[in-house]
Design a protein around this motif. Structure first.
Motif, PDB file in Angstrom:
ATOM      1  N   PHE A 143       0.824  -1.214   0.000  1.00 37.21           N
ATOM      2  CA  PHE A 143       0.000   0.000   0.000  1.00 37.21           C
ATOM      3  C   PHE A 143       0.857   1.262   0.000  1.00 37.21           C
ATOM      4  CE2 PHE A 143      -3.496  -2.831   1.353  1.00 37.21           C
ATOM      5  CZ  PHE A 143      -4.434  -2.437   0.417  1.00 37.21           C
ATOM      6  N   SER A 144       1.943   1.243   0.736  1.00 40.20           N
ATOM      7  CA  SER A 144       2.771   2.453   0.767  1.00 40.20           C
ATOM      8  C   SER A 144       3.361   2.723  -0.617  1.00 40.20           C
ATOM      9  CB  SER A 144       3.854   2.363   1.845  1.00 40.20           C
ATOM     10  OG  SER A 144       4.911   1.544   1.425  1.00 40.20           O
ATOM     11  N   SER A 145       3.635   1.653  -1.378  1.00 43.96           N
ATOM     12  CA  SER A 145       4.199   1.867  -2.711  1.00 43.96           C
ATOM     13  C   SER A 145       3.165   2.447  -3.677  1.00 43.96           C
ATOM     14  CB  SER A 145       4.790   0.565  -3.264  1.00 43.96           C
ATOM     15  OG  SER A 145       3.744  -0.308  -3.608  1.00 43.96           O
ATOM     16  N   THR A 146       1.879   2.417  -3.306  1.00 39.23           N
ATOM     17  CA  THR A 146       0.874   3.098  -4.132  1.00 39.23           C
ATOM     18  C   THR A 146       0.735   4.565  -3.730  1.00 39.23           C
ATOM     19  OG1 THR A 146      -1.049   2.701  -2.701  1.00 39.23           O
ATOM     20  CG2 THR A 146      -0.484   0.950  -4.252  1.00 39.23           C
ATOM     21  N   GLY A 147       1.556   5.018  -2.757  1.00 38.85           N
ATOM     22  CA  GLY A 147       1.549   6.435  -2.389  1.00 38.85           C
ATOM     23  C   GLY A 147       0.887   6.710  -1.054  1.00 38.85           C
ATOM     24  N   MET A 148       0.369   5.652  -0.412  1.00 38.79           N
ATOM     25  CA  MET A 148      -0.247   5.880   0.891  1.00 38.79           C
ATOM     26  C   MET A 148       0.833   6.023   1.958  1.00 38.79           C
ATOM     27  SD  MET A 148      -3.135   3.841   2.998  1.00 38.79           S
ATOM     28  CE  MET A 148      -4.156   3.735   1.620  1.00 38.79           C
ATOM     29  N   THR A 149       0.702   7.055   2.778  1.00 42.29           N
ATOM     30  CA  THR A 149       1.627   7.246   3.894  1.00 42.29           C
ATOM     31  C   THR A 149       1.126   6.410   5.069  1.00 42.29           C
ATOM     32  OG1 THR A 149       2.075   9.459   3.088  1.00 42.29           O
ATOM     33  CG2 THR A 149       2.663   9.017   5.385  1.00 42.29           C
ATOM     34  N   VAL A 150       2.042   5.729   5.744  1.00 37.28           N
ATOM     35  CA  VAL A 150       1.632   4.799   6.796  1.00 37.28           C
ATOM     36  C   VAL A 150       2.343   5.162   8.097  1.00 37.28           C
ATOM     37  CG1 VAL A 150       1.572   2.370   7.498  1.00 37.28           C
ATOM     38  CG2 VAL A 150       1.356   2.953   5.079  1.00 37.28           C
ATOM     39  N   LEU A 151       1.593   5.191   9.188  1.00 38.65           N
ATOM     40  CA  LEU A 151       2.173   5.460  10.498  1.00 38.65           C
ATOM     41  C   LEU A 151       1.800   4.312  11.430  1.00 38.65           C
ATOM     42  CD1 LEU A 151       3.789   7.553  12.103  1.00 38.65           C
ATOM     43  CD2 LEU A 151       1.626   8.615  12.750  1.00 38.65           C
ATOM     44  N   ILE A 152       2.810   3.681  12.008  1.00 37.76           N
ATOM     45  CA  ILE A 152       2.581   2.462  12.782  1.00 37.76           C
ATOM     46  C   ILE A 152       3.119   2.631  14.196  1.00 37.76           C
ATOM     47  CG2 ILE A 152       3.016  -0.019  12.878  1.00 37.76           C
ATOM     48  CD1 ILE A 152       4.005   0.235   9.922  1.00 37.76           C
ATOM     49  N   ILE A 153       2.321   2.263  15.183  1.00 36.31           N
ATOM     50  CA  ILE A 153       2.808   2.162  16.560  1.00 36.31           C
ATOM     51  C   ILE A 153       3.150   0.717  16.832  1.00 36.31           C
ATOM     52  CG2 ILE A 153       2.108   2.107  18.959  1.00 36.31           C
ATOM     53  CD1 ILE A 153       0.298   4.342  18.521  1.00 36.31           C
ATOM     54  N   THR A 154       4.285   0.465  17.420  1.00 34.95           N
ATOM     55  CA  THR A 154       4.594  -0.919  17.762  1.00 34.95           C
ATOM     56  C   THR A 154       5.595  -1.007  18.907  1.00 34.95           C
ATOM     57  OG1 THR A 154       5.274  -3.052  16.858  1.00 34.95           O
ATOM     58  CG2 THR A 154       6.454  -1.120  16.056  1.00 34.95           C
ATOM     59  N   HIS A 155       5.567  -2.165  19.589  1.00 37.28           N
ATOM     60  CA  HIS A 155       6.617  -2.487  20.556  1.00 37.28           C
ATOM     61  C   HIS A 155       7.600  -3.462  19.924  1.00 37.28           C
ATOM     62  CE1 HIS A 155       3.577  -1.398  23.748  1.00 37.28           C
ATOM     63  NE2 HIS A 155       4.649  -0.741  24.123  1.00 37.28           N
ATOM     64  N   ASP A 156       7.262  -3.903  18.736  1.00 38.83           N
ATOM     65  CA  ASP A 156       7.915  -5.044  18.111  1.00 38.83           C
ATOM     66  C   ASP A 156       9.081  -4.531  17.243  1.00 38.83           C
ATOM     67  OD1 ASP A 156       8.527  -7.239  16.538  1.00 38.83           O
ATOM     68  OD2 ASP A 156       6.429  -7.785  16.171  1.00 38.83           O
ATOM     69  N   ILE A 157      10.289  -4.555  17.804  1.00 39.55           N
ATOM     70  CA  ILE A 157      11.441  -3.953  17.109  1.00 39.55           C
ATOM     71  C   ILE A 157      11.769  -4.680  15.792  1.00 39.55           C
ATOM     72  CG2 ILE A 157      13.866  -3.239  17.338  1.00 39.55           C
ATOM     73  CD1 ILE A 157      12.358  -1.779  19.397  1.00 39.55           C
ATOM     74  N   PRO A 158      11.789  -6.026  15.779  1.00 40.55           N
ATOM     75  CA  PRO A 158      12.045  -6.691  14.494  1.00 40.55           C
ATOM     76  C   PRO A 158      11.020  -6.289  13.429  1.00 40.55           C
ATOM     77  CG  PRO A 158      12.133  -8.289  16.288  1.00 40.55           C
ATOM     78  CD  PRO A 158      11.656  -6.993  16.885  1.00 40.55           C
ATOM     79  N   PHE A 159       9.766  -6.161  13.833  1.00 42.35           N
ATOM     80  CA  PHE A 159       8.723  -5.720  12.892  1.00 42.35           C
ATOM     81  C   PHE A 159       9.030  -4.304  12.403  1.00 42.35           C
ATOM     82  CE2 PHE A 159       4.609  -3.282  12.808  1.00 42.35           C
ATOM     83  CZ  PHE A 159       4.201  -3.690  11.553  1.00 42.35           C
ATOM     84  N   ALA A 160       9.385  -3.420  13.338  1.00 45.13           N
ATOM     85  CA  ALA A 160       9.717  -2.035  12.965  1.00 45.13           C
ATOM     86  C   ALA A 160      10.830  -2.027  11.920  1.00 45.13           C
ATOM     87  CB  ALA A 160      10.144  -1.247  14.202  1.00 45.13           C
ATOM     88  N   GLU A 161      11.844  -2.873  12.134  1.00 41.47           N
ATOM     89  CA  GLU A 161      12.969  -2.920  11.193  1.00 41.47           C
ATOM     90  C   GLU A 161      12.546  -3.477   9.841  1.00 41.47           C
ATOM     91  OE1 GLU A 161      15.801  -5.041  13.547  1.00 41.47           O
ATOM     92  OE2 GLU A 161      16.578  -3.180  14.464  1.00 41.47           O
ATOM     93  N   MET A 162      11.682  -4.501   9.873  1.00 42.78           N
ATOM     94  CA  MET A 162      11.228  -5.108   8.616  1.00 42.78           C
ATOM     95  C   MET A 162      10.504  -4.113   7.722  1.00 42.78           C
ATOM     96  SD  MET A 162       9.991  -8.726  10.081  1.00 42.78           S
ATOM     97  CE  MET A 162       8.758  -9.208   8.964  1.00 42.78           C
ATOM     98  N   THR A 163       9.775  -3.165   8.324  1.00 43.17           N
ATOM     99  CA  THR A 163       9.024  -2.205   7.500  1.00 43.17           C
ATOM    100  C   THR A 163       9.969  -1.245   6.766  1.00 43.17           C
ATOM    101  OG1 THR A 163       8.867  -0.496   9.204  1.00 43.17           O
ATOM    102  CG2 THR A 163       7.109  -2.147   9.158  1.00 43.17           C
ATOM    103  N   GLY A 164      11.204  -1.123   7.255  1.00 43.86           N
ATOM    104  CA  GLY A 164      12.144  -0.192   6.636  1.00 43.86           C
ATOM    105  C   GLY A 164      11.724   1.252   6.843  1.00 43.86           C
ATOM    106  N   GLY A 165      10.812   1.486   7.792  1.00 40.48           N
ATOM    107  CA  GLY A 165      10.259   2.825   7.976  1.00 40.48           C
ATOM    108  C   GLY A 165      11.162   3.737   8.794  1.00 40.48           C
ATOM    109  N   LYS A 166      10.764   5.016   8.807  1.00 40.25           N
ATOM    110  CA  LYS A 166      11.460   6.023   9.609  1.00 40.25           C
ATOM    111  C   LYS A 166      11.077   5.797  11.067  1.00 40.25           C
ATOM    112  CE  LYS A 166      11.662  10.889   8.945  1.00 40.25           C
ATOM    113  NZ  LYS A 166      10.954  12.124   8.588  1.00 40.25           N
ATOM    114  N   ILE A 167      12.066   5.684  11.944  1.00 39.30           N
ATOM    115  CA  ILE A 167      11.779   5.409  13.352  1.00 39.30           C
ATOM    116  C   ILE A 167      11.550   6.729  14.101  1.00 39.30           C
ATOM    117  CG2 ILE A 167      12.658   4.394  15.502  1.00 39.30           C
ATOM    118  CD1 ILE A 167      12.231   2.242  13.430  1.00 39.30           C
ATOM    119  N   ILE A 168      10.421   6.802  14.795  1.00 38.24           N
ATOM    120  CA  ILE A 168      10.077   7.986  15.579  1.00 38.24           C
ATOM    121  C   ILE A 168       9.957   7.513  17.020  1.00 38.24           C
ATOM    122  CG2 ILE A 168       8.282   9.728  15.967  1.00 38.24           C
ATOM    123  CD1 ILE A 168       7.553   9.086  12.875  1.00 38.24           C
TER     124      ILE A 168
END
Ligand SMILES: Nc1ncnc2c1ncn2[C@@H]1O[C@H](COP(=O)(O)OP(=O)(O)OP(=O)(O)O)[C@@H](O)[C@H]1O
Ligand SMILES: [Mg+2]
Length: 215
Positions: free
Chosen positions: A181-206
């Motif tokens: 979905f993000s590659s179609t131009g949708m911006t995605v914001l995710i809350i997580t405690h799951d560090i491996p998941f956070a890394e897998m998304t390749g997202g900007k860490i806030i």
């Protein structure tokens, strides 16, 4: 696409968000990390327009929102996939997806169904269009919830702890779908405690620490 500038929010005497600023581009993924009580859900609720804030401003797809400006403009721009997915239990998967587009936004039913099938393909669930939520696994329900949010032509999609109840295989799948979905131009914001998941998304860490962003 999403710009947050000096956002502040208190509940009573407790200041939960003490001046949050960050930006996400179109199609960018942001991941909010922080310990329990850090203010992550509060931040997401402000961005969704579910919660008011006291100071600062937000800009979402050229809609500007400040503490006094009403939050109506965010409707139809920002969506949230809740932890419990909030699917309508008495409606099929297809009916869940087309409910808001047809009932609220008055889209043509056939067009809405066609779009819904495309979205179900994107979440690998095209064979479940006629199933009811109780006939689906938790991971499948979550993918329906994602498809349902995406049926609204949103600009920003937020997730609160999307992987908390999922096994590693399903988590991988959610990452793939979020990236799709993000590659179609949708911006995605995710809350997580799951560090491996956070890394897998390749997202900007806030990282939220004590109501501020920890660089
Ligand atoms: N409606 C409310 N009224 C009063 N205080 C609130 C309200 N919502 C949240 N808070 C307080 O704000 C702080 C941040 O809560 P929030 O839910 O944003 O944390 P979080 O980072 O999402 O935590 P978790 O990881 O446990 O979900 C907490 O101290 C909480 O008690
Ligand atoms: Mg929370």
């Amino acid at each position: 696409m999403l710009k947050i500038d000096n956002l502040r929010k208190s509940f009573g005497d407790t200041e939960v968000l003490k001046g949050i600023s960050f930006e996400l581009k179109e199609g960018e993924i942001g991941v909010v990390l922080g310990k329990s009580g850090a203010g992550k859900t509060t931040l997401l609720r402000c961005i969704n327009g579910l919660e008011s804030f006291d100071e600062g401003y937000m800009e979402i797809d050229s809609i500007k929102v400040d503490s006094s400006n009403n939050r109506e403009g965010l409707r139809g721009k920002v969506g949230m996939v809740f932890q419990n997915f909030n699917l309508f239990p008495h409606m099929t998967v297809m009916e869940n997806i087309i409910a808001s587009p047809t009932l609220v936004f008055k889209e043509d039913v056939n067009q809405a169904k066609e779009k819904a099938m495309k979205l179900l393909k994107m979440v690998d669930l095209e064979e479940k269009a006629d199933a009811y939520p109780h006939e689906l696994s938790g991971g499948q329900q979550q993918r329906v919830a994602i498809a349902r949010s995406c049926a609204l032509n949103l600009k920003v999609l937020c997730f609160d702890e999307p992987t908390s109840a999922l096994d590693p295989e399903t988590v991988k799948r959610i990452v793939e779908i979020i990236k799709r979905f993000s590659s179609t131009g949708m911006t995605v914001l995710i809350i997580t405690h799951d560090i491996p998941f956070a890394e897998m998304t390749g997202g900007k860490i806030i990282k939220l620490v004590d109501g501020r962003i920890d660089e």
